[in-house]
Write a protein that holds these residues in place. Structure first.
Motif, PDB file in Angstrom:
ATOM      1  N   THR A  26      -2.465  27.712 -37.465  1.00 28.19           N
ATOM      2  CA  THR A  26      -3.426  28.150 -36.057  1.00 28.19           C
ATOM      3  C   THR A  26      -4.166  27.007 -35.386  1.00 28.19           C
ATOM      4  O   THR A  26      -4.072  27.250 -34.040  1.00 28.19           O
ATOM      5  N   LEU A  27      -4.415  25.875 -35.947  1.00 31.68           N
ATOM      6  CA  LEU A  27      -5.192  24.942 -35.247  1.00 31.68           C
ATOM      7  C   LEU A  27      -4.031  24.306 -34.367  1.00 31.68           C
ATOM      8  O   LEU A  27      -4.273  23.748 -33.114  1.00 31.68           O
ATOM      9  N   ASP A  28      -2.752  24.039 -34.937  1.00 35.04           N
ATOM     10  CA  ASP A  28      -1.765  23.672 -34.192  1.00 35.04           C
ATOM     11  C   ASP A  28      -1.325  24.472 -32.843  1.00 35.04           C
ATOM     12  O   ASP A  28      -1.071  23.981 -31.745  1.00 35.04           O
ATOM     13  N   MET A  29      -1.503  25.837 -33.262  1.00 29.97           N
ATOM     14  CA  MET A  29      -0.997  26.714 -32.012  1.00 29.97           C
ATOM     15  C   MET A  29      -1.969  26.601 -31.038  1.00 29.97           C
ATOM     16  O   MET A  29      -1.582  26.631 -29.660  1.00 29.97           O
ATOM     17  N   SER A  30      -3.140  26.494 -31.266  1.00 31.64           N
ATOM     18  CA  SER A  30      -4.400  26.439 -30.353  1.00 31.64           C
ATOM     19  C   SER A  30      -4.337  25.203 -29.584  1.00 31.64           C
ATOM     20  O   SER A  30      -4.472  25.082 -28.428  1.00 31.64           O
ATOM     21  N   GLU A  31      -3.948  24.126 -30.194  1.00 31.60           N
ATOM     22  CA  GLU A  31      -3.683  22.910 -29.497  1.00 31.60           C
ATOM     23  C   GLU A  31      -2.480  23.071 -28.588  1.00 31.60           C
ATOM     24  O   GLU A  31      -2.688  22.450 -27.187  1.00 31.60           O
ATOM     25  N   ARG A  32      -1.338  23.373 -28.957  1.00 31.51           N
ATOM     26  CA  ARG A  32      -0.308  23.657 -28.107  1.00 31.51           C
ATOM     27  C   ARG A  32      -0.933  24.515 -26.918  1.00 31.51           C
ATOM     28  O   ARG A  32      -0.129  24.336 -25.742  1.00 31.51           O
ATOM     29  N   GLN A  33      -1.464  25.699 -27.100  1.00 29.17           N
ATOM     30  CA  GLN A  33      -1.626  26.522 -25.949  1.00 29.17           C
ATOM     31  C   GLN A  33      -2.681  25.872 -25.046  1.00 29.17           C
ATOM     32  O   GLN A  33      -2.339  26.070 -23.848  1.00 29.17           O
ATOM     33  N   SER A  34      -3.539  24.877 -25.379  1.00 31.17           N
ATOM     34  CA  SER A  34      -4.397  24.363 -24.432  1.00 31.17           C
ATOM     35  C   SER A  34      -3.597  23.307 -23.660  1.00 31.17           C
ATOM     36  O   SER A  34      -3.976  22.921 -22.453  1.00 31.17           O
ATOM     37  N   GLN A  35      -2.845  22.516 -24.145  1.00 28.55           N
ATOM     38  CA  GLN A  35      -2.078  21.379 -23.615  1.00 28.55           C
ATOM     39  C   GLN A  35      -0.949  21.852 -22.748  1.00 28.55           C
ATOM     40  O   GLN A  35      -0.241  21.075 -22.101  1.00 28.55           O
ATOM     41  N   CYS A  36      -0.291  23.180 -22.954  1.00 27.68           N
ATOM     42  CA  CYS A  36       0.891  23.492 -22.440  1.00 27.68           C
ATOM     43  C   CYS A  36       0.574  23.917 -20.992  1.00 27.68           C
ATOM     44  O   CYS A  36      -0.462  24.583 -20.717  1.00 27.68           O
ATOM     45  N   GLU A  37       1.458  23.532 -20.027  1.00 31.67           N
ATOM     46  CA  GLU A  37       1.158  23.735 -18.647  1.00 31.67           C
ATOM     47  C   GLU A  37       1.648  24.905 -18.411  1.00 31.67           C
ATOM     48  O   GLU A  37       1.255  25.548 -17.070  1.00 31.67           O
ATOM     49  N   ALA A  87       7.611  23.930 -35.151  1.00 31.16           N
ATOM     50  CA  ALA A  87       7.777  24.311 -33.720  1.00 31.16           C
ATOM     51  C   ALA A  87       6.668  23.569 -32.905  1.00 31.16           C
ATOM     52  O   ALA A  87       6.852  23.028 -31.770  1.00 31.16           O
ATOM     53  N   ALA A  88       5.545  23.540 -33.407  1.00 32.28           N
ATOM     54  CA  ALA A  88       4.440  22.859 -32.719  1.00 32.28           C
ATOM     55  C   ALA A  88       4.762  21.565 -32.517  1.00 32.28           C
ATOM     56  O   ALA A  88       4.527  20.766 -31.543  1.00 32.28           O
ATOM     57  N   LEU A  89       5.149  20.952 -33.496  1.00 31.08           N
ATOM     58  CA  LEU A  89       5.376  19.456 -33.622  1.00 31.08           C
ATOM     59  C   LEU A  89       6.446  18.936 -32.872  1.00 31.08           C
ATOM     60  O   LEU A  89       6.536  18.109 -31.802  1.00 31.08           O
ATOM     61  N   ALA A  90       7.633  19.740 -32.839  1.00 29.56           N
ATOM     62  CA  ALA A  90       8.606  19.677 -31.977  1.00 29.56           C
ATOM     63  C   ALA A  90       8.312  19.599 -30.439  1.00 29.56           C
ATOM     64  O   ALA A  90       8.654  18.820 -29.657  1.00 29.56           O
ATOM     65  N   ASP A  91       7.495  20.798 -30.122  1.00 29.44           N
ATOM     66  CA  ASP A  91       7.055  20.973 -28.865  1.00 29.44           C
ATOM     67  C   ASP A  91       6.080  19.882 -28.470  1.00 29.44           C
ATOM     68  O   ASP A  91       6.110  19.478 -27.261  1.00 29.44           O
ATOM     69  N   GLN A 138       6.836  17.611 -25.275  1.00 28.13           N
ATOM     70  CA  GLN A 138       5.907  17.414 -24.086  1.00 28.13           C
ATOM     71  C   GLN A 138       5.536  15.922 -23.956  1.00 28.13           C
ATOM     72  O   GLN A 138       5.162  15.500 -23.100  1.00 28.13           O
ATOM     73  N   SER A 139       5.204  15.204 -24.965  1.00 30.82           N
ATOM     74  CA  SER A 139       4.884  13.806 -24.949  1.00 30.82           C
ATOM     75  C   SER A 139       6.105  13.050 -24.151  1.00 30.82           C
ATOM     76  O   SER A 139       5.808  12.433 -23.229  1.00 30.82           O
ATOM     77  N   LYS A 140       7.311  13.513 -24.552  1.00 23.99           N
ATOM     78  CA  LYS A 140       8.288  12.718 -23.755  1.00 23.99           C
ATOM     79  C   LYS A 140       8.461  13.231 -22.415  1.00 23.99           C
ATOM     80  O   LYS A 140       8.702  12.354 -21.444  1.00 23.99           O
ATOM     81  N   GLU A 141       8.250  14.584 -22.102  1.00 19.50           N
ATOM     82  CA  GLU A 141       7.923  14.955 -20.795  1.00 19.50           C
ATOM     83  C   GLU A 141       6.908  14.211 -19.977  1.00 19.50           C
ATOM     84  O   GLU A 141       7.002  13.771 -18.641  1.00 19.50           O
ATOM     85  N   HIS A 142       5.684  13.895 -20.564  1.00 15.64           N
ATOM     86  CA  HIS A 142       4.685  13.376 -20.094  1.00 15.64           C
ATOM     87  C   HIS A 142       4.969  11.823 -19.908  1.00 15.64           C
ATOM     88  O   HIS A 142       4.667  11.282 -18.771  1.00 15.64           O
TER      89      HIS A 142
END
Length: 754
Positions: A43-54, A255-259, A263-267
Motif C-alpha cells: 500500500t505504501l508503494d502504491m501511494s508513492e506511485r500514485q503521488s509521483q505518477c504524472e 509492478a510498483a518497482l518496475a514502474d 519512471q526513473s528512466k523517463e525522468h
C-alpha cells in the motif's frame, strides 16, 4: 444492543454456559501479521506511485490497486486470525457476511487512497479521514465476527470494544501520516524506514483485531445443545488465503518497482533532453559571446576574422574587390575621462548605430574593442570605398545628446583594397591600420588609402624603435649637445640647454624629431629623459672642474616623465652622483605636459623645487597658456617659443605679443628666456624690452661637450659684440620620412628642446 447477531454493549446473561477454553493458533497469528505487513508495504508503494505518477489515468490505476492491496491485506489478516481462533465448538462462516466484510474493507481502503491523492492535507483532514477509515476497519472486523456462526452467542465488553475502535482510528491516522511521508524519497534509509512503517501499521491492524477478539465472550444459551467441532480444515484455508494475498501484494510491489524504474528512466531521459536543450542554448550563447560584441551587438574581432576570411575567399574566386576600413573615434578618451565609462559605452552604442545606418545591409561591420571599428565591403572601384567612408564621416558629425550635453564626434578612417594592397586578411588589416595611423597624424577627421610609402615608413620606424632600445640600454650612439643661453644683464653665458642626439650607424646624426616620438609611443621616453639628466649632470660637473662653476644646465622633461612619482627622487640621485649643487640644475617642462593632472603636477614640482632645483616652462604661448594655472605653478623661468620671435621686429603683432609676455612674466616674478634668436635686430629688440636671457643660432648652435669650451670663451670674451654664428644649420641627417605623422610629432618635440 444486538447487531447482526452480536451482543454489543450488553451485559452477560444470568443463565447459560460461558466458553472459557478459547485460544489461537500461534502459527496462523504470525501468518496473519506477515500478510498484514506485506499488504501495508504494498500500500505504501502504491501511494508513492500514485503521488509521483504524472498521468491522470495511471494515478487512478495505482489508487485502485492500492485500495485492493490494503483491503485484501486487512481482510486476509482478519480472516486468517479468525481461522486461528480455536474453541470447543463447531464453527463455520457465513459467506454473504464474509463477502460484506470484504466490501467494507474495500470502501475503507478506497477512502484512504483517495485522501492520499489530495495535494494539501491539513490536520482536520487527517483526523476526519482517520476516523472514517478506523470506523470502516471496525465495521469490517465486527461484520467478519458476525460471519462466524456457532451455537454460542457473542457478547462484547464495552471498554475493550471501544478500545479496538480507538486503536483502529489511531492506526489509520498513523498510517496516513506515514504514507504521506513516504510519498517522496529514495535510497536505502528511505526503504528501511518504509519497512519499519509497514510493520508498525500491520501491528496496529493486528492489535485492532485481537483487542476486538479479547472483548468477545462466547455464551451458550441454557436451552441450546453444545455441538462439538467436526473435521478442521482451517490451516489449509488460512494458507490458501495467505498465499493468494501475498502473491497479490508481491505482484503489486513488483509492478510498483518496475514502474518506478521506468519512471526513473523517463525522468533521466527527460533530464537528458533538458540538459541537451540547455547545452544547445549555452552553445548558442557562447557562440554569441564568442563572435559578437556584447555592448554594440556588432561582430567582434573573432567573428570578424572568420567572416572576413570567407568573404576574401569568395572575392578571390570571382576576381572581385574588397575594401577594409579601420575607424577610430577622434578624442574618444576625453569622453571616458570627463563623463565616465558609462557615458562612453552609451556613446559607442550610438556610434555603432550611425555606422550601421551609413553602411549597406551586406557590409560586414565589427567592433574590435575600445573605439575601434572595422568595415569590410565589396566594391567595383576605389571611389565606392571613398564615398562610403565620406558617408560614415558625415553621419558621425550628427549631434549626439549624451549625459545632458550635445556633442559632435568625428572619426579617422584608414582604407586598404583587395587585391591591390594585400592578399591575406592579416596583410589587409595591417595596411588599413597603417592608413588609419596616417589619418590620425594628418590632424584626424580624415580618411586615407594605404600606399607603399606608409609601409616603408612603418618598417623604418619599427627598425628605429629596435635600434633606439639597443642604443639606450647599451649606451651606444646617444649623446648630448649643449646650446648656450646668454644672460643679457651680466653679458655672459649663464646656462646650457642639454639636447639629446643619436649618432645612427646608417643615417648619421639624428635630431630628436626623428626618434623622440618613437620613444614616447613605446615607453622609452622616461628612460631616455633620465639618461639625458644623468649625462647632463656629469658633463656640467666636468665643466665645473675646468672653471665654469657658475653655469647651470637645463634638461627637458616630457609629459610622460612628469607623470612619474619617482621623478623627484631620480633628480636628487642624479645630482648626488654627479656632485652638483641643486641650484645648477633647471628642469624644462612644456605647457601641455603641465596640464595633464594639474594637482599631481603641482605637488611633484613643489617637491623638486624644494630641493633647490629651478623650474622652467617651455614653449609658452603654443599650448593652453592658462594664467590661472601659471600663477599656481612653482616656476622660476618662462621661455618664449621661437614661433613668436621669427618675424620680430618686422611684425607689429609679434612685437606686441612678446612685450606682453615679458611684462606678464616679470609681474609673476619669472625670468624670461627667448629661444630662436637668430639676428642682431631680434637681440636688440629683446634687450630693449627687458628680456633676461637669449638662446639661438645668433649665439651658437647646439654642440657636443668637446666643442663647447671655445664657444663659451668667445661669448664671455665679447659680451657686447654678438654676431651671427657662422653655422646656423640645424644638425642632423636628411629627412627619413618628412611627411609621416611621426615627423610632425617629433618636430614639436625638437622645438621643446629635445
Amino acid at each position: 444492543m444486538e447487531w447482526l447477531g452480536l451482543q454489543l454493549f450488553a451485559e452477560l446473561p444470568a443463565t447459560g454456559q460461558i466458553i472459557l477454553d478459547c485460544r489461537h493458533n500461534p502459527f496462523l497469528v504470525l501468518l496473519a501479521f506477515i500478510v498484514a505487513s506485506a499488504a501495508c508495504f504494498a500500500t505504501l508503494d502504491m501511494s508513492e506511485r500514485q503521488s509521483q505518477c504524472e498521468d491522470r489515468f495511471a494515478r487512478r490505476q495505482w489508487r485502485v490497486l492500492g485500495a485492493c492491496c490494503l483491503a485484501g491485506g486487512i481482510w486476509a489478516m482478519h480472516f486468517i486470525s479468525m481461522l486461528a481462533f480455536q474453541a470447543p465448538l463447531e464453527i463455520h462462516f457465513d459467506a454473504p457476511l464474509t463477502g460484506l466484510s470484504l466490501l467494507v474493507a474495500l470502501l475503507a481502503a478506497w477512502l484512504a487512497m483517495n485522501s492520499l491523492n489530495r495535494s494539501v492535507m491539513r490536520l482536520r483532514h487527517y483526523l476526519q479521514t482517520a476516523l472514517f477509515i478506523g470506523l470502516g476497519i471496525s465495521v469490517m472486523h465486527y461484520t467478519g465476527m458476525a460471519a462466524m456462526q456457532t451455537s454460542a452467542l457473542q457478547y462484547y465488553q464495552t471498554g475493550l470494544l471501544l478500545a479496538s475502535v480507538g486503536i483502529a482510528v489511531l492506526t489509520s491516522l498513523v498510517a496516513l501520516l506515514m504514507a504521506r511521508y513516504f510519498n517522496k524519497g529514495s535510497g536505502t534509509l528511505h526503504l528501511l524506514l518504509k519497512y519499519g512503517a509497514s510493520l508498525l501499521m500491520a501491528a496496529g491492524i493486528v492489535l485492532t483485531h485481537f483487542t476486538g477478539m479479547a472483548a468477545m465472550t462466547l455464551v451458550i444459551p441454557s436451552e441450546t445443545a453444545l455441538r462439538l467441532p467436526s473435521a478442521d480444515n482451517s490451516l489449509q484455508l488460512a494458507l490458501t488465503i495467505a498465499v493468494i494475498t501475498l502473491l497479490i501484494s508481491a505482484g503489486s510491489i513488483s509492478a510498483a518497482l518496475a514502474d518506478k524504474k521506468l519512471q526513473s528512466k523517463e525522468h533521466d531521459l527527460r533530464r537528458v533532453n533538458v540538459l541537451l536543450s540547455q547545452l544547445d542554448q549555452a552553445r548558442a550563447s557562447l557562440q554569441q559571446a564568442a563572435h559578437y560584441d556584447a555592448l554594440t551587438n556588432l561582430v567582434n574581432r573573432r567573428g570578424f576574422n572568420q567572416v572576413f576570411a570567407e568573404r576574401l575567399a569568395e572575392q578571390a574566386a570571382h576576381d572581385g574587390m574588397l575594401a577594409v576600413m579601420f575607424l577610430d573615434i577622434d578624442h574618444f578618451k576625453r569622453i571616458n575621462d570627463s563623463l565616465g565609462h558609462a557615458a562612453g559605452d552609451e556613446l559607442l552604442k550610438v556610434i555603432a548605430d550611425h555606422i550601421k545606418a551609413a553602411t549597406r545591409g551586406h557590409d560586414l561591420v565589427a567592433r574590435f574593442g575600445g573605439d575601434e571599428f572595422c568595415i569590410v565591403t565589396s566594391l567595383n572601384s576605389r571611389d565606392e570605398a571613398r564615398h562610403l567612408a565620406q558617408r560614415i564621416m558625415q553621419r558621425m558629425k550628427e549631434p549626439i545628446d549624451l549625459a545632458g550635453r550635445r556633442m559632435v564626434m568625428t572619426t579617422s578612417i584608414g582604407i586598404s583594397i583587395f587585391p591591390d594592397d594585400g592578399q591575406s586578411t592579416e596583410e589587409l588589416l595591417k595596411n588599413a591600420d597603417l592608413a588609419l595611423y596616417q589619418s590620425k597624424g594628418c590632424g584626424r577627421n580624415s580618411l586615407n588609402f594605404f600606399n607603399n610609402g606608409l609601409k616603408t615608413r612603418a618598417t623604418l620606424e619599427l627598425q628605429l624603435e629596435e635600434e633606439l632600445r639597443v642604443a639606450l640600454f647599451e649606451e651606444r650612439g646617444l649623446c648630448v649637445h649643449y646650446q648656450p643661453i646668454f644672460d643679457l644683464r651680466s653679458g655672459q653665458v649663464a646656462k646650457l640647454e642639454a639636447l639629446v642626439r643619436w649618432q645612427h650607424p646608417q643615417h648619421g646624426l639624428l635630431s630628436p624629431d626623428r626618434f623622440i616620438c618613437i620613444a614616447e609611443a613605446n615607453g622609452l621616453i622616461a628612460e631616455l629623459d633620465l639618461w639625458v639628466l644623468r649625462r647632463a649632470c656629469e658633463d656640467l660637473a666636468q665643466l665645473n672642474r675646468h672653471g665654469y662653476g657658475d653655469l647651470k644646465v637645463t634638461v627637458n622633461c616630457s609629459a610622460l616623465t612628469l607623470g612619474r612619482e619617482e621623478l623627484a627622487t631620480e633628480v636628487e640621485m642624479a645630482l648626488f652622483q654627479a656632485g652638483l649643487a641643486p641650484r645648477q640644475l633647471e628642469l624644462e617642462v612644456t605647457e601641455n605636459a603641465l596640464m595633464g593632472d594639474i594637482h599631481h603636477t603641482i605637488s611633484l614640482l613643489k617637491r623638486i623645487r624644494a630641493q633647490g632645483v629651478a623650474l622652467s616652462i617651455d614653449d609658452f604661448g603654443t599650448g593652453y597658456s592658462s594664467l590661472a594655472y601659471l600663477k599656481r605653478l612653482p616656476l622660476d623661468v618662462l621661455k618664449i617659443d621661437r614661433s613668436f620671435i621669427q618675424d620680430v621686429p618686422g611684425s607689429q603683432k609679434d612685437r606686441e605679443i612678446v612685450q606682453a609676455i615679458i611684462i606678464m612674466a616679470h609681474t609673476l616674478h619669472l625670468k624670461v628666456v627667448t629661444e630662436g634668436v637668430e639676428t642682431v635686430e631680434q637681440h636688440e629688440f629683446l634687450a630693449s624690452h627687458g628680456c633676461d636671457y637669449l638662446q639661438g643660432y645668433l649665439l651658437s648652435r647646439p654642440v657636443p661637450l668637446a666643442e663647447l669650451r671655445p664657444i663659451l670663451e668667445r661669448l664671455d670674451r665679447q659680451p657686447g659684440e654678438l654676431s651671427p654664428c657662422c653655422d646656423t644649420a640645424l644638425p642632423g641627417s636628411p629627412d627619413l620620412f618628412p611627411d609621416s605623422p611621426g615627423y610632425r610629432a617629433g618636430a614639436s618635440a625638437a622645438r621643446r628642446g629635445h
